[in-house]
Design an enzyme around this catalytic site. Structure first.
Site, mmCIF file in Angstrom:
data_model
loop_
_atom_site.group_PDB
_atom_site.id
_atom_site.type_symbol
_atom_site.label_atom_id
_atom_site.label_comp_id
_atom_site.label_asym_id
_atom_site.label_seq_id
_atom_site.Cartn_x
_atom_site.Cartn_y
_atom_site.Cartn_z
ATOM 1 N N GLY A 49 0.850 -1.193 0.000
ATOM 2 C CA GLY A 49 0.000 0.000 0.000
ATOM 3 C C GLY A 49 0.879 1.234 0.000
ATOM 4 C CD GLN A 54 3.321 5.841 2.745
ATOM 5 O OE1 GLN A 54 2.352 5.250 2.318
ATOM 6 N NE2 GLN A 54 4.378 5.213 3.237
ATOM 7 C CB CYS A 98 5.443 2.330 7.287
ATOM 8 S SG CYS A 98 4.803 3.825 6.524
ATOM 9 C CG LEU A 99 6.896 1.407 1.097
ATOM 10 C CD1 LEU A 99 6.381 1.717 -0.295
ATOM 11 C CD2 LEU A 99 8.068 0.442 1.023
ATOM 12 C CG HIS A 140 -0.395 1.054 7.452
ATOM 13 N ND1 HIS A 140 0.610 0.622 8.295
ATOM 14 C CD2 HIS A 140 0.196 1.935 6.604
ATOM 15 C CE1 HIS A 140 1.743 1.228 7.963
ATOM 16 N NE2 HIS A 140 1.525 2.022 6.936
ATOM 17 C CD GLU A 141 -1.216 2.261 2.870
ATOM 18 O OE1 GLU A 141 -0.878 3.453 2.749
ATOM 19 O OE2 GLU A 141 -0.393 1.344 3.059
ATOM 20 C CG HIS A 144 0.192 6.644 5.680
ATOM 21 N ND1 HIS A 144 1.329 7.169 6.246
ATOM 22 C CD2 HIS A 144 0.467 5.347 5.446
ATOM 23 C CE1 HIS A 144 2.250 6.222 6.354
ATOM 24 N NE2 HIS A 144 1.756 5.103 5.874
HETATM 25 NI NI NI Z 1 2.771 3.309 5.735
#
Ligand code: NI
Length: 180
Positions: A49, A54, A98-99, A140-141, A144
């Site tokens: 995701g 991000q 998480c990226l 999670h997304e 963000h």
């Molecule tokens: Ni993340």
């Protein structure tokens, strides 16, 4: 398509609440390109995701692969202006990454059963009911988009681990794993 630069923890864009996307904006070439670029970026970095903040875009949009096993298989989809309804209140801990927080994993409590109402990339209203891993990814997304990172959701930081140690000591067999 282009691979975009991913904002890392500490960049203020990750802590801002994003603005809802206007329906007319969705059809624009610029917005469609943003979706394509986010999908390409997510795939480049082996993510499951990726949320718009991000990639330094403060908009209520994320892309994700919502397969049950978390293998990143299946078609990536874009969800715009998502609203989550929790269908099961008991939270379950599972591994997340998480990226924007590279090389780290931690156990995060999430609702195991949710539905999400959102617009798709054609601007159509869609409803998705999700359980377990895909439900975790959606939460999670969506976090963000509200400036929330997974650390904020952890009950304790005891489970925090680097990737090498995760692979050595925490295994991948039964544990979920994701990179968002
Ligand atoms: Ni993340």
């Amino acid at each position: 398509m282009s691979i975009l630069k991913v904002a890392r923890m500490g960049h203020p864009v990750l802590r801002q609440r994003t603005r809802p996307v206007d329906k007319h904006e969705i059809r624009t070439d610029a917005f469609q390109k943003l979706i394509d670029d986010m999908i390409e970026t997510m795939e480049e970095y082996s993510g499951i995701g990726l949320a718009a903040p991000q990639v330094h875009e403060s908009k209520r949009l994320f892309v994700a692969v919502l397969d049950a096993e978390g293998q990143g298989e299946g078609e990536p989809i874009a969800l715009i202006n998502p609203e989550i309804t929790v269908l099961s209140g008991a939270l379950i801990d599972g591994w997340e990454g998480c990226l924007s927080i590279p090389d780290i994993r931690g156990r995060v409590p999430r609702a195991p059963h949710i539905s999400v109402s959102a617009l798709n990339r054609e601007g159509k209203r869609i409803e998705i009911e999700a359980r377990d891993f895909p439900a975790r990814v959606i939460q999670h997304e969506t976090d963000h988009l509200d400036g929330v990172l997974f650390f904020d959701r952890m009950r304790t930081f005891e489970s925090l681990t680097f990737m090498d140690e995760f692979s050595r000591y925490h295994g991948r067999r039964e544990e979920e794993e994701e990179e968002e």
